[in-house]
Design an enzyme around this catalytic site. Structure first.
Site, PDB file in Angstrom:
ATOM      1  N   HIS A 106      -2.017   6.082   8.332  1.00  0.00           N
ATOM      2  CA  HIS A 106      -1.255   4.935   8.820  1.00  0.00           C
ATOM      3  C   HIS A 106       0.262   5.364   8.602  1.00  0.00           C
ATOM      4  CE1 HIS A 106      -0.476   0.720   9.274  1.00  0.00           C
ATOM      5  NE2 HIS A 106       0.897   0.999   8.738  1.00  0.00           N
ATOM      6  N   GLU A 107       0.534   5.624   7.358  1.00  0.00           N
ATOM      7  CA  GLU A 107       1.953   6.052   7.001  1.00  0.00           C
ATOM      8  C   GLU A 107       2.553   7.228   8.038  1.00  0.00           C
ATOM      9  OE1 GLU A 107       3.502   3.721   5.781  1.00  0.00           O
ATOM     10  OE2 GLU A 107       1.602   2.738   4.843  1.00  0.00           O
ATOM     11  N   HIS A 152       3.316   6.262  11.552  1.00  0.00           N
ATOM     12  CA  HIS A 152       4.188   5.570  11.783  1.00  0.00           C
ATOM     13  C   HIS A 152       5.388   6.493  12.099  1.00  0.00           C
ATOM     14  CE1 HIS A 152       4.023   1.178  10.729  1.00  0.00           C
ATOM     15  NE2 HIS A 152       3.454   1.424   9.576  1.00  0.00           N
ATOM     16  N   GLU A 206       3.338  -2.334  13.406  1.00  0.00           N
ATOM     17  CA  GLU A 206       2.375  -2.392  12.540  1.00  0.00           C
ATOM     18  C   GLU A 206       1.030  -2.613  13.184  1.00  0.00           C
ATOM     19  OE1 GLU A 206       2.542  -1.557   9.523  1.00  0.00           O
ATOM     20  OE2 GLU A 206       4.576  -1.681   9.230  1.00  0.00           O
ATOM     21  N   GLY A 209       0.995  -1.370   0.019  1.00  0.00           N
ATOM     22  CA  GLY A 209       0.079  -0.016  -0.066  1.00  0.00           C
ATOM     23  C   GLY A 209       0.848   1.378   0.016  1.00  0.00           C
ATOM     24  N   ALA A 210       1.774   1.354   1.163  1.00  0.00           N
ATOM     25  CA  ALA A 210       2.675   2.531   1.183  1.00  0.00           C
ATOM     26  C   ALA A 210       3.717   2.023   2.030  1.00  0.00           C
ATOM     27  CB  ALA A 210       1.599   3.610   1.600  1.00  0.00           C
ATOM     28  N   MET A 211       4.754   3.315   2.279  1.00  0.00           N
ATOM     29  CA  MET A 211       6.083   2.825   2.793  1.00  0.00           C
ATOM     30  C   MET A 211       6.211   4.247   3.655  1.00  0.00           C
ATOM     31  SD  MET A 211       7.843   0.900   3.913  1.00  0.00           S
ATOM     32  CE  MET A 211       9.227   1.382   5.338  1.00  0.00           C
ATOM     33  N   GLU A 212       6.570   4.211   4.926  1.00  0.00           N
ATOM     34  CA  GLU A 212       6.739   5.217   5.868  1.00  0.00           C
ATOM     35  C   GLU A 212       7.917   5.692   6.020  1.00  0.00           C
ATOM     36  OE1 GLU A 212       6.109   1.921   6.895  1.00  0.00           O
ATOM     37  OE2 GLU A 212       7.147   1.353   8.802  1.00  0.00           O
ATOM     38  N   ASN A 213       8.815   5.888   5.048  1.00  0.00           N
ATOM     39  CA  ASN A 213      10.256   6.061   4.993  1.00  0.00           C
ATOM     40  C   ASN A 213      10.204   7.423   5.516  1.00  0.00           C
ATOM     41  OD1 ASN A 213      10.840   3.944   2.869  1.00  0.00           O
ATOM     42  ND2 ASN A 213       9.686   5.242   1.761  1.00  0.00           N
TER      43      ASN A 213
HETATM   44  N1  TRP Z   1       5.655  -0.777   6.441  1.00  0.00           N
HETATM   45  C1  TRP Z   1       4.544  -0.623   5.418  1.00  0.00           C
HETATM   46  C2  TRP Z   1       3.330  -0.173   5.951  1.00  0.00           C
HETATM   47  O1  TRP Z   1       2.784  -1.011   6.676  1.00  0.00           O
HETATM   48  C3  TRP Z   1       4.258  -1.964   4.448  1.00  0.00           C
HETATM   49  C4  TRP Z   1       5.518  -2.434   3.594  1.00  0.00           C
HETATM   50  C5  TRP Z   1       6.147  -3.340   4.261  1.00  0.00           C
HETATM   51  C6  TRP Z   1       5.722  -2.350   2.459  1.00  0.00           C
HETATM   52  N2  TRP Z   1       7.047  -3.971   3.218  1.00  0.00           N
HETATM   53  C7  TRP Z   1       6.850  -3.397   2.130  1.00  0.00           C
HETATM   54  C8  TRP Z   1       5.446  -1.465   1.396  1.00  0.00           C
HETATM   55  C9  TRP Z   1       7.304  -3.249   0.842  1.00  0.00           C
HETATM   56  C10 TRP Z   1       5.796  -1.672   0.337  1.00  0.00           C
HETATM   57  C11 TRP Z   1       6.935  -2.766  -0.162  1.00  0.00           C
HETATM   58  O2  TRP Z   1       2.820   0.857   5.765  1.00  0.00           O
HETATM   59 ZN    ZN Z   2       2.441  -0.008   8.437  1.00  0.00          ZN
END
Ligand code: TRP
Ligand code: ZN
Length: 886
Positions: free
Chosen positions: A303-304, A307, A326, A267-271
């Site tokens: 959500h992101e 995080h 998570e 879905g998305a990533m919290e960098n």
């Molecule tokens: N940490 C991300 C979230 O929960 C999800 C995530 C984990 C992710 N591994 C990933 C997203 C690989 C993209 C690709 O929001």
């Molecule tokens: Zn997450």
């Protein structure tokens, strides 16, 4: 089977890192092929490591090592050991600088992990172990470093250059390149690193934090999507304000960036400071996005963002602790969405998902605890158990402690562990200390897999006006865990009087009152809960708000369930009563069908639904939800041996029967709830649209005799001003093969062929259809020009959805299995993470009729025997085939 050499990773083997990296300077010279990455690290031995003289071992995969320098002296590559997954350097000093140059090819990276290109945008995905596909590193979450990132790229191709933190320098270089330098002041694990470069436009806004700091908010998208970012931006600001108000958490950098990319594994990533999003969770306008899309965007953006505190400022010590961030963050985003929208609807949606997917996972060969103790491939553990059962575990703590004490516990957690990489034990300890409570037994939730079953018995003593509820718990065995411990869980209950009102305030009992609810704490295998001075025999409203993630064995009569459905002050339990009634009725019809008896609709149920249709609540979404029958994917869980065709027929019978008996009422509901012509995302408007969609979904089933009902669908498709209405009509029509369906699906395709996110819906609707020609259509759609195995959204929309199409996937010929299996084998070398996710419908093969069991077993063996199978797919296959011991 291949792959026997894959070694499991075990929690008990955890050791602190032997080295630490405090500072990292990264330089990227971006090219589609032959990107050069220079990583310059300050490394020292970890004073708290078990061992203080070993070699330096860095993770690295799919890398070309170009050059190595230690304290500015070049090391010959002959003097180090490089394997497919490691770089080992012997005899390193206690403190030193290491410079590594590696070469990677973003254009050829189809796994979408590490540095890759998506629609001409360079981007990274490092969670969980993607950073090792960029450079050799201590790629584990308990190594926190300060990052400086310099990006060099062709100005023309990549006018925008982004990385974590603050921009500290930028400028032109020769040969058409330019550069940007970013510095992230917060130490972070490598999985939170991110870089983006490409031709993007930005939408900008500002947020002033509670303490008055100004934060620049930016969303980066392709020019063509410039006008689809407003909702995401509004959602982000709501989330930022909410986290201040509810958790006292402020944002900590001057800038918060979101980038939408088309090819994304999740879905998305919290960098840190630079979130990467699947475009699906950013882009929306009323013409092309549904209400569900709008709500999903709001939830994922939140959500992101959340995080940043639960995940980034405090991170995980190791990947076994994944639910630390998570589960907690899902709980927070659920709370947020409940506050922004209808709390009852939110809870129902969350529980539906949990029951349909997590309970199923918990009952199969991939069952694992919220804190697993072993894995082969961590990417396979981003599961509904870690995320959604994890969120339920946090919710139970919230319920047990109450909101104020829970907040004090969270404050203590942030205060104690800010800047650290910690464990689930640390989290629970903070809550336990703040609450001054012993949570030892509660912690079983973290280590024990499987869904507990509760048995409820009631005793009413008329003479003494005493009411006793006995609750027993039992958790079935799961792989590797034959014996289960009792759990500590909160049971919110209500006692309903014959007028439907709550009796709780009038009875005498030692249990804590929470509004209308009483809080019972179950800790033992079996416990009695006693209520005195109860004026009349109550109807029990059990497990209000689904206060614990358990299965309750049915204990009420259908009359009582219908009563709860009509009167309960707890809106969740009203819905749940409708849901369990429907489940019981469908399963009863199925039993009759299997015994070759005539199916009939239970009159109590019919009466209850009749009442519902005649007396819709103000929250129309709730009425819509109560009218929806449980999915086949949910119903199958109650069956010893699953015959998908019979199950489908029984459910279809109930649906068809309801449609026929309630046609007038449904039609009235439909016409009484027209939404306004202009799009508004209010509860009222969303409710109208969803209620009408449900009515249509029933009414089309009568279409064979009543052509005007099909026309009603067609009319809504043509006249509806929003995508929600169009999809509602399409989804209903998808059930009835014929000229009208084909015409409208073709029309939709022609109109939207150049919008990939809308085409995803078009693919998914056809893959989900119960119509007899679904298999043929899916087969054909695999060759559609808009379909691609390289785009995860497409794969999920067509193949993922088809795998969940219970009756068609499990066709007795095995053709559904074959279709999916062939694509999994094709996909595995390209994108193993995604290929492994598609395996899901095969995992529960043992539960099906003998012929299907055999077909699926063969398929699993075949996939497992593929040359070069990925660790991801191998883990799913081998766990699915592992002997069960019974
Ligand atoms: N940490 C991300 C979230 O929960 C999800 C995530 C984990 C992710 N591994 C990933 C997203 C690989 C993209 C690709 O929001
Ligand atoms: Zn997450």
């Amino acid at each position: 089977m291949n792959g026997q050499n894959f070694q499991p990773i075990r929690l008990i083997d955890y050791r602190p890192p032997e080295f630490l990296i405090d500072e990292l300077l990264l330089t990227f010279r971006l090219k589609q092929r032959g990107t050069l990455v220079q990583a310059s690290s300050m490394i020292r031995r970890n004073p708290s490591a078990d061992r203080r003289n070993g070699p330096l071992r860095l993770c690295g995969e799919q890398l070309q090592l170009v050059e190595l320098r230690l304290d500015d002296r070049r090391i010959s590559l002959q003097d180090v050991c490089v394997t497919d997954w490691e770089l080992i350097i012997e005899n390193v000093p206690d403190v030193f600088k290491l410079q590594i140059t590696t070469r990677v090819d973003p254009e050829d990276n189809t796994a979408l992990s590490g540095l890759y290109r998506s629609s001409a945008i360079y981007c990274t995905q490092c969670e969980a172990e993607g950073f090792r596909r960029i450079t050799y590193f201590l790629d584990r979450p308990d190594v926190l470093a300060r990052y400086t990132t310099r990006i060099e790229a062709p100005q023309e191709e990549c006018p925008v250059l982004l990385a974590n933190g603050n921009l500290v320098a930028a400028g032109e270089m020769d040969d058409g390149f330019h550069f940007a330098e970013w510095q992230d002041p917060f130490p972070k694990p490598s999985y939170l690193f991110a870089l983006v470069a490409g031709d993007l436009v930005k939408i900008e806004d500002e947020f002033v934090t509670a303490s008055g700091r100004r934060v620049t908010l930016q969303i980066y998208v392709h020019e063509r999507n410039r006008n689809k970012c407003k909702h995401a931006m509004v959602s982000l600001k709501k989330a930022m304000r909410w986290d201040e108000q509810v958790y006292g958490r402020e944002y900590d950098l001057d800038q918060y960036m979101i980038v939408a990319v088309d090819d994304f594994n999740m879905g998305a990533m919290e960098n840190k400071g630079l979130n990467l999003f699947n475009a699906k969770y950013v882009l929306a306008d009323p013409r092309s996005a549904t209400d569900q899309d709008y709500l999903a965007i709001e939830g994922v953006i939140a959500h992101e963002y959340f995080h940043n505190w639960t995940g980034n400022r405090i991170t995980c010590r190791d990947w076994f602790q994944l639910s630390l961030k998570e589960g907690l963050t899902v709980f927070r985003d659920q709370q947020f969405s409940a506050d922004m929208n209808s709390a009852a609807v939110q809870r129902i949606e969350d529980v539906r998902l949990l029951r349909q997917f997590q309970f199923r996972e918990d009952a199969g060969p991939m069952a694992h605890p919220v804190r697993p103790d072993q894995y082969l491939e961590i990417n396979n553990f981003y599961t509904v158990t870690i995320y959604n059962k994890g969120a339920e575990v946090i919710r139970m703590l919230h319920t047990l402690l109450g909101p104020e004490t829970f907040r004090r516990g969270m404050d203590l957690y942030f205060q104690r562990h800010d800047g650290q990489a910690v464990t689930c034990d640390d989290f629970v300890a903070a809550l336990a200390d703040a609450a001054d409570r012993d949570l030892t037994r509660f912690k079983h939730w973290y280590v024990q897999a499987g869904t507990p079953r509760l048995t409820v018995t009631e005793q009413w003593d008329e003479r003494h006006c005493t009411y006793v509820v006995t609750v027993a718990q039992a958790t079935p065995a799961t792989p590797g865990q034959p014996d289960k411990l009792p759990l500590h869980l909160p049971l919110l209950v209500g006692l309903l009087g014959s007028d439907g009102g709550d009796l709780a305030a009038r009875v005498s009992c030692p249990y804590e009152r929470r509004g209308n609810d009483l809080l019972l704490e179950l800790k033992e295998v079996q416990q009695d809960f006693v209520f005195r001075e109860v004026p009349e025999k109550p109807v029990l409203s059990f497990l209000r708000g689904f206060s614990a993630p358990v299965i309750v064995n049915p204990f009420q009569s259908r009359e009582e369930a219908a009563f709860v459905m009509q009167h309960d002050s707890d809106l969740f339990n009203r819905w749940d009563a409708a849901f369990s009634l429907a489940e019981a009725v469908i399963l009863e019809c199925l039993a009759k069908l299997v015994a070759a008896e005539t199916m009939e609709l239970d009159p109590v149920y019919l009466e209850a639904i009749h009442y519902l249709v005649g007396h819709p609540t103000d929250d129309r979404s709730l009425t819509a939800l109560a009218l929806q029958l449980p999915a086949e994917n949910h119903l199958l869980q109650a069956l010893k041996q699953i015959d998908p065709v019979a199950l489908h027929e029984a459910r279809r019978f109930v649906k068809q029967e309801l449609a026929g008996r309630l046609a007038d009422g449904l039609l009235n509901l439909y016409h009484d709830n027209e939404p306004s012509a202009t799009y508004r995302l209010t509860g009222d408007q969303v409710g109208r649209r969803s209620l009408r969609a449900v009515c249509l979904d029933y009414l089309v089933l009568l279409g064979e005799e009543q052509q005007d009902l099909l026309e009603l669908c067609a009319h809504q498709y043509r006249q509806g001003g929003t995508m929600t209405e169009k999809i509602g009509a399409l989804s209903a029509l998808a059930q009835v093969p014929g000229a009208l369906r084909d015409e409208i699906f073709d029309h939709f395709e022609n109109q939207w062929r150049s919008d990939p996110l809308v085409m995803d819906k078009w693919f998914a609707l056809q893959a989900a259809s119960p119509a007899a020609d679904t298999y043929d259509r899916v087969k054909k759609l695999l060759d559609h020009p808009a379909f691609s195995l390289k785009n995860p959204n497409k794969v999920r929309s067509l193949l993922g959805v088809f795998g969940q199409n219970h009756v068609h996937f499990h066709h007795e010929s095995g053709r559904g299995y074959r279709l999916l299996a062939d694509r999994i084998c094709q996909l595995d070398p390209l994108n193993p993470q995604l290929a492994a996710r598609l395996m899901q419908p095969f995992v529960t093969w043992r539960r099906y009729t003998k012929d299907r069991r055999q077909l699926m077993e063969q398929i699993l063996q075949e996939i497992g025997g593929q040359a070069g199978i990925s660790r991801d797919v191998y883990e799913i296959v081998s766990k699915s085939l592992a002997p069960t011991g019974d």
